[in-house]
Design an enzyme around this catalytic site. Structure first.
Site, PDB file in Angstrom:
ATOM      1  N   LYS A 125      62.582  20.275  39.119  1.00 52.02           N
ATOM      2  CA  LYS A 125      63.251  21.153  40.086  1.00 52.02           C
ATOM      3  C   LYS A 125      62.285  22.257  40.489  1.00 52.02           C
ATOM      4  O   LYS A 125      61.756  22.957  39.615  1.00 52.02           O
ATOM      5  CB  LYS A 125      64.507  21.809  39.499  1.00 52.02           C
ATOM      6  CG  LYS A 125      65.604  20.828  39.077  1.00 52.02           C
ATOM      7  CD  LYS A 125      65.639  20.626  37.610  1.00 52.02           C
ATOM      8  CE  LYS A 125      66.802  19.735  37.215  1.00 52.02           C
ATOM      9  NZ  LYS A 125      66.707  19.268  35.825  1.00 52.02           N
TER      10      LYS A 125
ATOM     11  N   LYS B 201      67.117  24.781  29.167  1.00 51.74           N
ATOM     12  CA  LYS B 201      66.176  24.134  28.246  1.00 51.74           C
ATOM     13  C   LYS B 201      65.094  25.150  27.882  1.00 51.74           C
ATOM     14  O   LYS B 201      64.076  25.282  28.578  1.00 51.74           O
ATOM     15  CB  LYS B 201      65.526  22.908  28.898  1.00 51.74           C
ATOM     16  CG  LYS B 201      66.531  21.898  29.512  1.00 51.74           C
ATOM     17  CD  LYS B 201      66.752  22.138  30.965  1.00 51.74           C
ATOM     18  CE  LYS B 201      67.464  21.017  31.692  1.00 51.74           C
ATOM     19  NZ  LYS B 201      68.640  20.469  31.137  1.00 51.74           N
TER      20      LYS B 201
ATOM     21  N   ASP C  69      58.895  33.054  17.708  1.00 57.77           N
ATOM     22  CA  ASP C  69      58.539  34.368  17.165  1.00 57.77           C
ATOM     23  C   ASP C  69      58.690  35.499  18.184  1.00 57.77           C
ATOM     24  O   ASP C  69      58.064  36.563  18.046  1.00 57.77           O
ATOM     25  CB  ASP C  69      57.107  34.369  16.620  1.00 57.77           C
ATOM     26  CG  ASP C  69      56.920  33.413  15.442  1.00 57.77           C
ATOM     27  OD1 ASP C  69      57.935  33.106  14.786  1.00 57.77           O
ATOM     28  OD2 ASP C  69      55.780  32.979  15.208  1.00 57.77           O
TER      29      ASP C  69
END
Length: 498
Positions: free
Chosen positions: A243, A418, A423
């Protein structure tokens, strides 16, 4: 003359021979072990249909691309001829890496940026070696965690376009949102703006009305279907899941959102839709344009693009890198990226994906991280749009919990983003789900953010999403009956080919 029993026996023996030939072919296909076992299971236990499915869906396009490259580099004419024959049956002919390499100063830029990096230079090296993608400095970004805000920003940039608009979506619908975008595109086309659109051949199949397409054509807007399933059923299993919206070569929108009204309001199936998009200005725009160009050429489009010079973004603060892969790329770059990011973690791994169907190698790395004392939290969709990935994910829950990871299901509508955050310093976001299909069968694209501020914003949103989740506990697994567990396990075996 043979009687019916003898004819049946003859066909039975022939079928056994055919099955053995296919099993040997699968074993020699060069696929990963999970995929090999899934295809053998399918061929052996689904008579005739299993063989047909393998013929249609089981071609190893990555191995074909590797073999073609080797043959092209061979001095022997016979091998070059064979390479040309292979090219006729490729999924895609044009390689993004060739376009990247045309920007000669990218190598010097990447070397300089890499020397200045404090951490994670190995991740950058991995992406350069597997996909020839370069580090980029960028001048601005905006994350969007709401579809309405994301598409308002996209439409505003479309309205301000001066030279070109290039758009690619897996799903493009001629619904309320699609009409809004179409109206803007037609207006800009009347102003002489160069407009090109790419729809996935399966994802957008049947979702764009004939009237809608005729309106685009009448306005002079060019569009192409990537891997149009109407003309080649052998490519049915491969999808362009990317996309992107690129305006004037210097504004980029990308992320998890497709072009459909459900990405704004949840549609008829969900009360709401949770996704992530980003707007970027800087060097990254031209790198996404390179991917768009290769996808356009692989969709039978012509090379007639307005290509901007890569602007000097040395004053930019945001270091990013593109990672793209597909079923016929030489390396599974995105799977390697996710694995490498997991191994880079020292304190915390945060994963958001609607589906969680990892292969054995990446799942082992997650378990090792958790058992080493690293906090691992995973959020997946709690209200599924597809049943099978939902069932398969549950087969991983026991090991997830036993190894010390935490697994959550998002309950406020559908979760489609997604994201991986390591960290609070390194992050990636894009189109690649945490599953085998995205790693091996789809054309996908992500952006990696080597920036604490950007990773921090994604991390902050992760914990905001966590407020609307329920954690899966061992007692939840105990409530599931034997037959349901068996169903889930069977689909897990088949997951590499689904």
């Amino acid at each position: 003359m043979m009687n019916s029993l003898e004819i049946f026996s003859w066909f039975e023996h022939l079928y056994i021979v055919v099955v053995l030939i296919f099993v040997i072919g699968i074993l020699a296909s060069g696929k990963k072990s999970g995929s090999i076992m899934a295809w053998i299971f399918t061929v052996l236990f689904i008579p005739i249909i299993g063989i047909i499915l393998y013929m249609v869906l089981g071609v190893n396009w990555r191995r074909r691309r590797i073999l073609k490259n080797k043959l092209e580099n061979s001095p022997h004419k016979m091998f070059v001829s064979l390479s040309n024959e292979l090219a006729k049956n490729e999924l895609s002919k044009y390689d993004t890496r060739d376009i990247f390499s045309s920007y000669k100063d990218n190598v010097e830029r990447t070397d300089k940026y890499m020397r200045d990096m404090e951490d994670h230079s190995d991740v950058a090296k991995l992406l350069y070696n597997t996909g020839s993608t370069y580090l980029t400095l960028n001048t601005s970004y905006d994350f969007y965690f709401d579809g309405g805000e994301a598409f308002d920003s996209i439409i505003k940039d479309l309205e301000n376009a001066k030279e070109s608009i290039y758009i690619e979506f897996f799903i493009w619908r001629s619904d309320e949102l699609g009409e809004r975008v179409k109206d803007v595109l037609i207006k800009k086309a009347s102003e002489g703006i160069d407009i090109k659109l790419i729809f996935d051949g399966l994802g957008s199949f049947g979702r764009i009305s004939r009237k809608y397409k005729k309106a685009l054509e009448k306005a002079g807007i060019k569009y192409r279907y990537f891997l149009d399933v109407r003309y080649n059923i052998l490519k049915l299993n491969y999808r362009n899941h990317r996309k992107m919206v690129i305006v004037d070569g210097n504004v980029l929108h990308t992320g998890g959102m497709n072009l459909g009204q459900e990405y704004i309001d949840g549609g008829k199936q969900f009360e709401s839709w949770r996704d992530t998009n980003i707007r970027i200005t800087g060097e990254m725009c031209v790198h996404y344009l390179a991917v768009f160009i290769s996808d356009w050429l692989n969709s039978s489009g012509k090379f007639d693009f307005i290509i901007p010079e890569i602007e000097d973004s040395s004053s930019g603060d945001y270091l990013m890198q593109l990672c793209a892969s597909g079923p016929d790329t030489i390396w599974s770059s995105l799977q390697m990226l996710y694995t490498k990011m997991i191994t880079e973690a020292k304190e915390e791994i945060l994963i958001e994906s609607p589906y969680f169907v990892p292969d054995d190698s990446i799942f082992e790395q997650l378990k090792i991280a958790a058992l080493s004392g690293i906090k691992v939290k995973i959020i997946m969709a709690g209200k599924p749009d597809k049943k099978i990935p939902f069932w398969v994910a549950e087969t991983y829950f026991e090991e997830i919990i036993d190894s010390g990871m935490e697994i959550y299901r998002y309950q406020k509508g559908f979760l489609h983003c997604k994201n991986i955050i390591i960290d609070g310093k390194l992050a990636t976001m894009g189109t690649c789900n945490f599953d085998f299909r995205s790693f091996e069968l789809n054309y996908e694209i992500n952006t990696v953010y080597y920036n604490k501020e950007m990773a921090g914003k994604l991390r902050e949103q992760f914990f905001e999403d966590l407020k609307y989740c329920t954690e899966i506990k061992n007692e939840d697994l105990d409530r599931k009956g034997f037959l349901l567990r068996l169903r889930d396990s069977v689909f897990r075996v088949l997951s590499p080919i689904l």
